[in-house]
Design a protein around this motif. Structure first.
Motif, PDB file in Angstrom:
ATOM      1  N   MET A 128      30.472  58.222 166.989  1.00  0.00           N
ATOM      2  CA  MET A 128      31.698  57.671 167.579  1.00  0.00           C
ATOM      3  C   MET A 128      32.654  57.092 166.532  1.00  0.00           C
ATOM      4  O   MET A 128      33.865  56.988 166.769  1.00  0.00           O
ATOM      5  N   GLY A 134      36.879  57.703 166.038  1.00  0.00           N
ATOM      6  CA  GLY A 134      37.573  56.447 166.402  1.00  0.00           C
ATOM      7  C   GLY A 134      38.507  56.009 165.286  1.00  0.00           C
ATOM      8  O   GLY A 134      39.672  55.670 165.521  1.00  0.00           O
ATOM      9  N   CYS A 156      40.388  55.018 171.432  1.00  0.00           N
ATOM     10  CA  CYS A 156      39.744  55.000 170.108  1.00  0.00           C
ATOM     11  C   CYS A 156      39.198  53.615 169.801  1.00  0.00           C
ATOM     12  O   CYS A 156      38.093  53.475 169.255  1.00  0.00           O
ATOM     13  N   ALA A 161      36.051  53.185 171.698  1.00  0.00           N
ATOM     14  CA  ALA A 161      34.940  53.930 171.077  1.00  0.00           C
ATOM     15  C   ALA A 161      34.376  53.144 169.891  1.00  0.00           C
ATOM     16  O   ALA A 161      33.161  53.039 169.715  1.00  0.00           O
TER      17      ALA A 161
END
Ligand code: NAD
Length: 351
Positions: free
Chosen positions: A197, A201, A214, A217
């Motif tokens: 992630m 991000g 983002c 995340a």
């Protein structure tokens, strides 16, 4: 075959947008009526927290500092007693969280922690404190915050540069968990999810720092990575960063960012399959070099020299890490460690 002992930390996590407004309810849920709000000197978002706590009687201490200096904790403790606080609410990065834990260590009061960086400290029962130039670490269930409020909107203003270093700090928890003696299927899954992630991000917030998806995340990855830190021991990377931060005064997250690719390269010969899984999660060919280049492309720091470490200190940093090493897949030895540190100091590619 891997053998392991696994412990999961308890703790309540509330994740979303504007969840900070629920802080009063969360304090009352823990039986609190007189919270002490702790933060760093910037007091960022403190007024928002105070509004969420209204009409509870709120005390405040805005002196949190990096690496939890014990003198600062003593000052906060005086304020806590003067206010007759029955719980602690912290707002800010790992420094504010650290102060909250340091107060809990001395009072056993419940904590509601509102993290605004990706340090992950809020879900661990570990506290690193500094006294007279030495960082010592203690661990106790008493330190674990009872409630964490992850409010994505409080992270939208974290500068991109600080977001990069803080997210790599989170990644370091996941990376070291993967090769720790406590690694198991659960730790692997959570750690790899966090690593996956973080890259997208960070790329997203470079384009738009206020991209909520983002940011969410990254914050969720920070939580996941923190959970791996909570259940698996850390190795050489964390040892080096503790020495560099606690004894040589280097900033926490930037130090993690410079050191991580180099420790990955150092450990790679001892963790073949794990390196390949990290590379896959990062979407790069070689984990160490790929991570170094990703950090450079994101504008992150790449040399210990730029963080203020003196060249003459390199052997002493290595000596301190060798003297009391954390469990690490490759033996921690003076000469190869000094070589690693020299490349990290110069800002060269990891090898
Ligand atoms: P930090 O808390 O010192 O924050 C760094 C800077 O970012 C500060 O100037 C702060 O004011 C600013 N900041 C924080 N949130 C912001 C936001 N949303 N917008 C704009 N600016 C913001 O640094 P950190 O890297 O989060 O935490 C470092 C500390 O945490 C160290 O003391 C480290 O030892 C500790 N830590 C502990 C653990 C653990 O499990 N015990 C884990 C990770 C880190």
């Amino acid at each position: 075959m891997r053998t392991f002992v696994h412990e999961s930390s308890p703790g309540r996590v509330v994740f979303g947008a504007d969840v900070v407004d629920r802080v009063g309810d969360e304090v009352r849920r823990l039986g609190g009526n007189r919270p002490l709000v702790v933060s760093g000197p910037s007091r960022r978002s403190v007024d928002r927290v105070r509004r969420g706590l209204d009409p509870l009687a709120v005390g405040e201490f805005a002196g949190a500092a990096m690496h939890a200096p014990v003198e600062v904790t003593e000052q906060a403790l005086t304020e806590l007693r003067r206010h007759r606080a029955d719980c602690v609410v912290s707002i800010g990065g790992g420094s504010a969280t650290g102060l909250s834990k340091a107060l809990a260590a001395r009072t056993d009061l419940p904590q509601v922690v509102i993290p605004t960086t990706y340090s992950g400290s809020e879900v661990t029962s570990v506290l690193g404190e500094t006294s007279q130039g030495r960082k010592t670490t203690r661990s106790s269930p008493m330190l674990l915050p009872e409630t964490v409020l992850y409010d994505v909107n409080l992270t939208l203003g974290l500068p991109v540069a600080a977001s990069v270093t803080s997210a790599v700090n989170a990644m370091a928890h996941a990376v070291e968990a993967l090769y720790s003696p406590q690694a198991n299927g659960l730790v692997d899954a959570v750690a790899l999810a966090a690593i996956r992630m973080i890259g997208p991000g960070l790329s997203g917030i470079r384009v738009d720092p206020r991209d909520t998806e983002c940011r969410a995340a990254l914050l969720e990855a920070a939580w996941l990575a923190g959970m791996t830190l909570a259940s698996a021991g850390m190795g050489l990377h964390h040892k080096l960063c503790h020495v560099l931060g606690g004894s040589f005064g280097l900033a926490h997250a930037p130090t993690h960012t410079v050191v991580l690719p180099h420790v990955l390269a150092y450990n790679s010969p001892a963790i073949g399959r794990t390196t390949a899984r990290i590379a896959d999660a990062l979407g790069v060919g070689d984990a160490a070099v790929g991570l170094a280049h990703t950090i450079r492309d994101l504008g992150g720091p790449v040399s210990l020299r730029a963080l203020g470490l003196r060249e003459a200190d390199l052997p002493e940093v290595a000596r301190r890490a060798v003297a009391a090493p954390y469990a690490n897949p490759r033996p921690v030895e003076q000469a190869p460690l000094e070589a690693l540190l020299r490349i990290a100091w110069e800002g060269g590619d990891p090898r």
